[in-house]
Design an enzyme around this catalytic site. Structure first.
Site, PDB file in Angstrom:
ATOM      1  N   ASP A 159       0.820  -1.190   0.048  1.00  0.00           N
ATOM      2  CA  ASP A 159      -0.145  -0.041  -0.029  1.00  0.00           C
ATOM      3  C   ASP A 159       0.932   1.289   0.063  1.00  0.00           C
ATOM      4  O   ASP A 159       1.872   1.503  -0.804  1.00  0.00           O
ATOM      5  CB  ASP A 159      -1.033  -0.112   1.254  1.00  0.00           C
ATOM      6  CG  ASP A 159      -2.065   1.012   1.230  1.00  0.00           C
ATOM      7  OD1 ASP A 159      -2.629   0.934   0.366  1.00  0.00           O
ATOM      8  OD2 ASP A 159      -2.050   2.096   1.938  1.00  0.00           O
ATOM      9  N   TYR A 269      -1.471  11.232   1.833  1.00  0.00           N
ATOM     10  CA  TYR A 269      -2.371  11.631   0.920  1.00  0.00           C
ATOM     11  C   TYR A 269      -2.483  12.755   0.501  1.00  0.00           C
ATOM     12  O   TYR A 269      -2.388  13.420  -0.777  1.00  0.00           O
ATOM     13  CB  TYR A 269      -3.925  11.055   0.996  1.00  0.00           C
ATOM     14  CG  TYR A 269      -4.118   9.566   1.338  1.00  0.00           C
ATOM     15  CD1 TYR A 269      -4.176   8.786   0.028  1.00  0.00           C
ATOM     16  CD2 TYR A 269      -3.899   8.865   2.599  1.00  0.00           C
ATOM     17  CE1 TYR A 269      -4.390   7.501   0.457  1.00  0.00           C
ATOM     18  CE2 TYR A 269      -4.209   7.635   2.799  1.00  0.00           C
ATOM     19  CZ  TYR A 269      -4.378   6.903   1.663  1.00  0.00           C
ATOM     20  OH  TYR A 269      -4.412   5.532   1.817  1.00  0.00           O
ATOM     21  N   HIS A 326      -6.981  -6.533  -0.810  1.00  0.00           N
ATOM     22  CA  HIS A 326      -5.910  -5.498  -0.685  1.00  0.00           C
ATOM     23  C   HIS A 326      -4.906  -5.746   0.490  1.00  0.00           C
ATOM     24  O   HIS A 326      -3.623  -5.653   0.177  1.00  0.00           O
ATOM     25  CB  HIS A 326      -6.446  -4.151  -0.362  1.00  0.00           C
ATOM     26  CG  HIS A 326      -5.494  -3.147  -0.324  1.00  0.00           C
ATOM     27  ND1 HIS A 326      -4.803  -2.721  -1.273  1.00  0.00           N
ATOM     28  CD2 HIS A 326      -4.931  -2.287   0.773  1.00  0.00           C
ATOM     29  CE1 HIS A 326      -4.072  -1.731  -0.969  1.00  0.00           C
ATOM     30  NE2 HIS A 326      -4.056  -1.427   0.479  1.00  0.00           N
TER      31      HIS A 326
END
Length: 346
Positions: A159, A269, A326
């Site tokens: 990730d 982010y 994921h």
């Protein structure tokens, strides 16, 4: 990319964030009205550290101060110090514990180290968004390798940890023996695909939401951090039943129990969306062996990007874990570990 093009992308990103923020505010207020403030705003006090985080089975806890920032990083290490270094970098919303299965498995042959990245867990948590650009995160990793006493390492990322691993491998290629990434495309492959795929854009809505001030953290904390648990066990992103025990989920909730525990992770982010266009990527391909392990039932990232990532590597292979989410290295540790060991022994 030109400066004007990068500026236009930032404007579009901010506009999307405003729209998604308004819609999310409506959803948040609905939950507040439906369940009432006493339930919706409640977050259980977690003063007692979960015992499993201190299990000797995963390794010993260490802290070190980085020289270039004086920032403290926490990591868990297992295996003899005279063995090659295998460095694990976690993603969101995770911490070193996400690599527990790999710490045990590969410590037989390597010095396995799983780090809490800046902003996470027991590492320092700077508040400024610019502190979380990929180049600064890669600098942390490079200095940690030196502090651990190694010239090179096998770097493994998942990730966001995968994004950091990709950039670290590009910026500090002399430090990398081999690169292993789990369910994270090369950042340039992600950017290419996001621009051309509406379906990926809709799956990435949360990235734009995280750019909004305050509200994303309030949303993640609502109903005693229910969305943290939902990320791992929910219908869209969650792993198969039994992957995460109640004790595992409690360990994650303990790690993100305070408001400030989520500021740094969301800044990853924000820094990427606001400042990512300013990063310099080498024009040459990575020349060391690189493995991608990809769970095919990823609710956030489309499988096509696993193949696209090969455009940036000379010696690239992909192993698909069919039906895995994921959280591939936690959901299917035996299969993931087998793919990694086969790659390391090749």
């Amino acid at each position: 990319m030109s400066t004007s093009g990068g500026f236009q992308e930032v404007i579009v990103t901010v506009c999307l964030s405003v729209v998604i923020g308004v819609l999310s505010l409506g959803s948040y207020l609905y939950g507040l009205i439906r369940y009432g403030p006493s339930v919706w705003l409640s977050v259980k006090k977690r003063n007692d550290r979960p015992d499993l985080l201190d299990s000797d089975a995963f390794g010993r806890h260490h802290w070190t101060a980085l020289k270039h920032t004086r920032m403290k990083l926490h990591y868990v290490a297992k295996g003899s110090e005279d063995r090659p270094l295998m460095l694990f970098i976690h993603g969101f919303p995770e911490f070193w514990y996400s690599w527990r299965h790999q710490l045990k498995e590969f410590s037989k042959d390597y010095r396995t180290v799983a780090v809490d990245m800046r902003g996470y867990g027991d590492s320092d948590k700077p508040s400024a968004i610019r502190e979380y650009t990929l180049d600064r995160l890669a600098d942390d990793v490079e200095e940690l390798v030196q502090i651990l006493g190694y010239e090179k390492c096998i770097v493994v990322g998942h990730d966001w940890g995968g994004a950091v691993a990709w950039y670290f491998a590009s910026k500090y290629s002399s430090r990398v023996e081999k690169l292993i990434v789990c369910n994270c495309p090369h950042p340039l492959a992600f950017r290419r695909h996001l621009r051309s795929s509406f379906s990926q854009l809709t799956k990435s809505w949360y990235m734009f939401f995280f750019l909004v001030p305050v509200l994303p953290i309030l949303t993640l904390r609502a109903f005693d951090l229910r969305r943290i648990a939902y990320a791992f066990c929910g219908k869209t992103m969650g792993a198969k039943p039994g992957t995460f025990t109640p004790e595992d989920i409690e360990a994650y909730k303990y790690t993100f129990a305070e408001y400030t525990d989520l500021v740094g992770p969301l800044n990853y982010y924000r820094a990427s969306l606001l400042f990512g266009n300013g990063l310099v990527w080498p024009k040459t391909k990575l020349r060391f062996p690189t493995l991608m392990v990809w769970g095919t039932k990823d609710g956030a990232l489309e499988k096509k990007m696993a193949d696209l990532s090969g455009d940036y590597v000379d010696h690239y292979s992909v192993e698909y874990v069919e039906g895995a989410s994921h959280w591939v290295q936690q959901e299917e540790p035996d299969q993931t570990n087998a793919f990694i060991r086969k790659f390391l022994q090749a």
